[in-house]
Write an enzyme that holds these catalytic residues in place. Structure first.
Site, PDB file in Angstrom:
ATOM      1  N   HIS A  24       0.826  -1.201   0.000  1.00 45.05           N
ATOM      2  CA  HIS A  24       0.000   0.000   0.000  1.00 45.05           C
ATOM      3  C   HIS A  24       0.866   1.260   0.000  1.00 45.05           C
ATOM      4  CE1 HIS A  24      -3.797  -2.138   0.948  1.00 45.05           C
ATOM      5  NE2 HIS A  24      -2.950  -2.999   1.485  1.00 45.05           N
ATOM      6  N   ASP A 116      -5.838   5.653   0.765  1.00 47.83           N
ATOM      7  CA  ASP A 116      -5.992   4.258   0.374  1.00 47.83           C
ATOM      8  C   ASP A 116      -7.449   3.892   0.645  1.00 47.83           C
ATOM      9  OD1 ASP A 116      -5.981   1.275   0.658  1.00 47.83           O
ATOM     10  OD2 ASP A 116      -3.845   1.573   0.271  1.00 47.83           O
TER      11      ASP A 116
END
Length: 160
Positions: A24, A116
């Site tokens: 991520h 995210d």
């Protein structure tokens, strides 16, 4: 003729909030590097835990990408696999307050937050502050569907 160098005025302040896990951080940083390279009047504040800063703090990045940290209030990246559910729950419940405090401490007003997709609570923070939020999904579409169902179960308190 003498030329005077003038430091450009930042017109766009992007705050990037990646999910604090492998797979991520790098995609979010890559996006931020691309954004920062397009125009020098874009400032990116990349938010990570103190632990993650120790992992990536020395990596090369453009001058207009800055790190800001929040405390290590979630389980360490080094042991999260032992109890991934607790790690996920901590990211969904413990990161919001320090993220909001960090936003309060920034000198420049925030133009947009890039988050995210997994950290859905950031949308609420942006809405309360009238800051647009853009979502970055770093994984496959099939995993997106799975995560959305897990989050729906988590939010509703049910398990299917």
């Amino acid at each position: 003729m003498n030329s005077v160098k003038v430091k450009p005025t930042t017109q766009c302040h992007v705050v990037a909030m990646p999910y604090p896990g492998r797979g991520h951080i790098n995609p979010m940083m890559n996006l931020c590097k691309i954004l920062a390279s397009k125009k020098k009047d874009i400032l990116v504040t990349f938010v990570v835990t103190e632990e993650w800063l120790s992992f990536i703090g020395s990596d090369p990045k453009p001058d207009n990408v800055l790190f800001s940290t929040i405390p290590n209030i979630i389980p360490s990246e080094l042991v999260r696999a032992a109890d991934i559910y607790s790690f996920f729950e901590a990211t969904m419940t413990k990161l919001e307050a320090p993220f909001v405090q960090l936003l309060d401490q920034l000198e420049l007003p925030v133009t947009v937050i890039i988050v995210d997709t997994v950290l859905s609570w950031v949308v609420g923070v942006g809405n309360r502050r009238n800051i647009p939020v853009a979502s970055l999904w770093t994984m496959s579409p099939s995993l997106f569907t799975t995560i959305q169902h897990i989050q729906a179960d988590y939010i509703s308190g049910s398990s299917k």
